[in-house]
Design an enzyme around this catalytic site. Structure first.
Site, PDB file in Angstrom:
ATOM      1  CB  SER A 146      -0.961  -0.042   1.187  1.00  9.76           C
ATOM      2  OG  SER A 146      -1.952   0.946   1.070  1.00  9.76           O
ATOM      3  CG  ASP A 244      -6.638  -2.006  -4.231  1.00  9.59           C
ATOM      4  OD1 ASP A 244      -7.231  -0.977  -3.829  1.00  9.59           O
ATOM      5  OD2 ASP A 244      -5.413  -2.169  -4.101  1.00  9.59           O
ATOM      6  CG  HIS A 274      -5.862  -1.702  -0.481  1.00 12.34           C
ATOM      7  ND1 HIS A 274      -4.972  -1.328  -1.459  1.00 12.34           N
ATOM      8  CD2 HIS A 274      -5.390  -1.179   0.670  1.00 12.34           C
ATOM      9  CE1 HIS A 274      -4.015  -0.595  -0.925  1.00 12.34           C
ATOM     10  NE2 HIS A 274      -4.240  -0.502   0.388  1.00 12.34           N
TER      11      HIS A 274
END
Length: 301
Positions: A146, A244, A274
């Site tokens: 991320s 995501d 995600h």
């Protein structure tokens, strides 16, 4: 495929977020409360807390060896969450599967620390690891999930600009590479708007602490996809998740790297959203991400 049933079940059981603005202290405390005791974590040969200059790092040695390659890992958390502890299990799995010595970086976070403090810490830790733990010609990979993936890409770019050629690989798990959150920029921002954990509407408030600290989305150190020249960057593995909102920017970055002559592999994990490396790698088909990373770093993927 549909969202993995185990992920769907966990998401369905999550409480609604509290009303009002985000509270970094409360959110960090909630994350830390979920960290298992050391006795319950994946055992390795050694785990040491050190400092890279002024930057806290945790060094994971997987097994006995005369020499190790290195993987420097940057945790995720929208630049204001995450820590050495919340992502300890990710670092341990990376060490075990890759056989590399992993250096996890406790970089400074927003909002207490203005841009580019966190990025500077990550880059400094890479230079420290290369000088103190690595050896010429050995693997020196950077990796992150991320926002940690943002840092991995940005550090690779800074190193190229500086002529620091020791970084051999970059690995990004569902990276945030474009902090311009215009929902019309990428189809995945529309396709995966709600219902999959991270929601498109949450991107701006979650990243606001970082952007308000002076991080400009037009700056390639903030949004690596804005870098005009991608030539000369190290080979890349970019892992994306089907559900995501940021899936498409990661996949576009992979295509742009290839167009620039960089060896790049883009691997989309079906049924995942995600954060699956941090939260759902206990599911066998998602734990495979560590094996894929190992294969990439060995050059056998």
């Amino acid at each position: 495929m549909p969202l993995h049933p185990d992920i769907a079940r966990v998401l369905a059981g999550l409480p609604a977020p509290p009303p009002g603005p985000l509270d970094p202290a409360a959110m960090r405390a909630a994350e830390e409360a979920q960290v298992p005791p050391v006795a319950d974590r994946l055992p390795l040969r050694s785990v040491e807390d050190l400092t890279a200059g002024q930057v806290p790092v945790r060094v994971y040695t997987p097994h006995e060896s005369d020499a190790y390659g290195l993987l420097v890992y940057f945790h995720g958390g929208a630049f204001f969450l995450g820590s050495l502890d919340t992502h300890d299990h990710v670092a341990r799995s990376l060490a075990k599967e890759t056989g590399l010595k992993v250096v996890s970086v406790g970089y400074r976070r927003a909002p207490e620390h203005a841009f580019p403090a966190g990025l500077d810490d990550c880059y400094a830790a890479v230079r420290w690891a290369a000088g103190n733990l690595g050896r010429e010609g050995a693997t020196l990979a950077v990796a992150g999930d991320s926002s940690g993936g943002t840092f991995a890409a940005a550090v690779a770019g800074l190193a190229r600009d500086d002529g620091f050629d020791r970084i051999t690989h970059q690995v990004m798990f569902y990276p945030s590479l474009d902090l311009d959150f215009d929902v019309d920029r990428y189809a995945s921002l529309r396709e995966n708007t709600v219902g999959y954990g991270l929601e498109t509407a949450g991107l701006k408030p979650f990243n606001a602490f970082y952007l308000d600290s002076g991080a400009d989305p037009a700056d390639p150190r903030v949004s690596p996809i804005k870098r005009a020249d991608l030539t000369g960057l190290p080979p890349a593995l970019i892992v994306t998740a089907e559900y995501d909102p940021m899936r498409n920017e990661g996949e576009l970055y992979g295509r742009r790297l290839k167009e620039a002559g960089v060896a790049a592999t883009v691997s989309r994990y079906p049924g995942a959203g995600h954060g699956f490396v941090q939260h759902f790698s206990w599911i066998p088909e998602y734990h495979r991400v560590f094996e894929e990373t190992a294969a990439f770093l060995r050059g056998t993927s």
